[in-house]
Scaffold this active site. Structure first.
Site, PDB file in Angstrom:
ATOM      1  N   SER A 153      -7.211 -10.330 -11.525  1.00 13.03           N
ATOM      2  CA  SER A 153      -8.050 -11.147 -12.415  1.00 13.03           C
ATOM      3  C   SER A 153      -8.242 -10.571 -13.812  1.00 13.03           C
ATOM      4  CB  SER A 153      -9.420 -11.423 -11.791  1.00 13.03           C
ATOM      5  OG  SER A 153      -9.267 -12.271 -10.698  1.00 13.03           O
ATOM      6  N   SER A 173      -7.287 -12.094 -16.384  1.00 13.08           N
ATOM      7  CA  SER A 173      -7.679 -13.207 -17.263  1.00 13.08           C
ATOM      8  C   SER A 173      -9.163 -13.549 -17.099  1.00 13.08           C
ATOM      9  CB  SER A 173      -6.775 -14.429 -17.063  1.00 13.08           C
ATOM     10  OG  SER A 173      -6.846 -14.887 -15.752  1.00 13.08           O
ATOM     11  N   ASP A 212     -12.540 -16.058  -8.922  1.00 14.48           N
ATOM     12  CA  ASP A 212     -12.293 -14.914  -9.810  1.00 14.48           C
ATOM     13  C   ASP A 212     -13.407 -14.764 -10.832  1.00 14.48           C
ATOM     14  OD1 ASP A 212      -9.979 -14.942  -8.383  1.00 14.48           O
ATOM     15  OD2 ASP A 212      -8.713 -15.653 -10.011  1.00 14.48           O
ATOM     16  N   ALA A 235      -1.167  -8.495 -12.105  1.00 15.57           N
ATOM     17  CA  ALA A 235      -1.222  -7.894 -10.767  1.00 15.57           C
ATOM     18  C   ALA A 235      -2.090  -8.709  -9.821  1.00 15.57           C
ATOM     19  CB  ALA A 235      -1.764  -6.472 -10.855  1.00 15.57           C
TER      20      ALA A 235
HETATM   21  C1  GLA Z   1      -6.202 -17.111  -7.577  1.00 11.49           C
HETATM   22  C2  GLA Z   1      -7.192 -18.136  -8.108  1.00 11.49           C
HETATM   23  C3  GLA Z   1      -8.451 -18.150  -7.251  1.00 11.49           C
HETATM   24  C4  GLA Z   1      -8.114 -18.310  -5.770  1.00 11.49           C
HETATM   25  C5  GLA Z   1      -7.033 -17.310  -5.351  1.00 11.49           C
HETATM   26  C6  GLA Z   1      -6.547 -17.546  -3.939  1.00 11.49           C
HETATM   27  O1  GLA Z   1      -6.723 -15.826  -7.712  1.00 11.49           O
HETATM   28  O2  GLA Z   1      -7.518 -17.856  -9.448  1.00 11.49           O
HETATM   29  O3  GLA Z   1      -9.303 -19.185  -7.699  1.00 11.49           O
HETATM   30  O4  GLA Z   1      -7.715 -19.614  -5.489  1.00 11.49           O
HETATM   31  O5  GLA Z   1      -5.909 -17.372  -6.218  1.00 11.49           O
HETATM   32  O6  GLA Z   1      -7.542 -17.255  -3.030  1.00 11.49           O
END
Ligand code: GLA
Length: 386
Positions: free
Chosen positions: A127, A129, A173, A124
């Site tokens: 984050s 991961s 993230d 989704a």
């Molecule tokens: C993903 C990546 C982040 C960032 C975002 C966009 O979540 O893991 O590092 O680049 O995209 O802002």
């Protein structure tokens, strides 16, 4: 699952072996503004969520590591001597990557058994991961007394994602998941890693996350394409400017020199990054002044820029955001995360939230045939022992 229940599950899965059970948690994250700026050395403004990933673990005296999860049937056993990426090992490659990075640092490890329990919707863009990486990093750090600071666990986890899982993400993230604080967002300079907490005080409004529930097929290749386009822009601008990343540019300098970038597409990508970076600074200031409406307006502008200049939204995210904008009581709405699916984040007046969920859900279904899911976000703490 409740922690007590998780402990019971642990014993069911691994048996009632000797030693203490220890419990850790790492959140998911939502980025409020500052998208695709992190790998450009710019600013981001994410916060940790109250839901995330639990890990219940117990030390072993040998070098075996056994992974299990309440979310997936797959169980994997490996030894510390053989930590390699194995396609069939699926999600366990994330914690394995973290172990590999501890080994790279020379930290003395022994084995452990671990049961994960994740509450972040998979894929989704919240984050999941980074959450499993950080919960593993904190667990290993605590179980084996590696004495690493959270910021080092953050960097180590990002490296695990980059070199072990092969995803070329920025630092946002892992930083948000590791360093998050209840009711605070983080204003992070991704170039220097200087940061500042800002209270998320929305008065009579709530943060509402909406999931497109769209499978994000081309995500990795498009993400890498955008990174390459930004690097290309930097190279061209370096003919005249002493910069190392787009994040070094202010709006005026960019406007004066953008003619150097011949490709219209690359100029648009660079414009997004430069203006988004400026928006983050303004947005943080507005929030700190209690100007929620001003903050929301910048969220809207961020989405438009991601749609028209950076081109990472797609029809599902656009449909969700447009439906959100149409609801009276929406203060601001934008896509969040990498894009091409995943989630949107909106600030919605509390009294309108129920109507919002109903109305946006219906409009989205009509437009795309997909069913959106909604979560009222609480801002939670970063990764820690429970
Ligand atoms: C993903 C990546 C982040 C960032 C975002 C966009 O979540 O893991 O590092 O680049 O995209 O802002």
């Amino acid at each position: 699952m409740e922690i007590q229940e998780l402990k019971v599950r642990f014993v069911e899965v691994f048996g009632d072996t000797e030693g203490e059970l220890e419990v850790f948690h790492a959140p998911g994250r939502v980025n409020l503004i500052g998208e695709h700026t992190d790998y450009n050395g710019g600013y981001v403004f994410p916060c940790a969520l109250s839901f995330g990933t639990y890990a219940v673990a117990k030390k072993r005296s040998d070098s075996m590591i056994r992974f299990a999860s309440t979310n997936f049937d797959l169980q994997v056993s490996v030894t510390l001597e053989d930590i390699t990426y194995v396609q069939e090992h699926d999600w366990t490659n994330y914690p394995k990557g973290v172990i590999a990075m501890f080994q790279e640092k020379g930290c003395e490890l022994r084995g452990f058994d671990v049961l994960f329990d994740g509450n972040i919707p998979n894929g989704a863009g919240l984050s999941s991961s980074a959450s499993i990486e950080l919960v593993t990093a904190v667990l290993i750090n605590e179980l084996y007394g590696c004495n690493m600071e959270m910021i080092d666990l953050v960097k180590l986890s990002q490296r695990a994602e980059n070199v072990f899982a092969g995803v070329n993400c920025g630092i946002m993230d892992q930083f948000a998941v590791g360093m998050g604080k209840k009711d605070q967002a983080m204003f992070l300079n991704c170039n220097t890693l200087e940061y500042q907490y800002t209270p998320v005080v929305l008065k009579d409004a709530k943060l509402v996350i909406a999931n497109t529930n769209k499978r994000r097929g081309l995500l990795d290749s498009k993400y890498n394409e955008r990174r390459a386009e930004c690097e290309n822009a930097v190279q061209v601008l370096q003919q005249k400017l002493n910069i190392t990343a787009l994040g070094d540019l202010d709006v005026d300098t960019f406007e004066q020199h953008k003619y150097l970038i011949e490709s219209e597409v690359i100029q648009k990508r660079a414009a997004h990054v430069v203006y988004e970076n400026q928006r983050v600074k303004e947005a943080v200031f507005k929030l700190s002044q209690g100007d929620i409406l001003g903050f929301g307006k910048l969220m809207d502008e961020s989405h438009i820029s991601l749609r028209d200049l950076y081109e990472v939204t797609g029809k599902e995210l656009d449909a969700l955001v447009e439906a959100a904008w149409a609801v009276e009581g929406t203060i601001g709405a934008r896509m969040t995360g990498a894009g091409f699916g995943g989630c949107t984040v909106s600030i919605v007046k509390e009294e309108a939230v129920e109507h919002f969920i109903h109305q946006v859900g219906e409009q989205y279904k009509n437009k795309t045939g997909l069913t959106a899911e909604f979560y009222i976000a609480e801002v939670g703490d970063g990764a820690k022992r429970v």
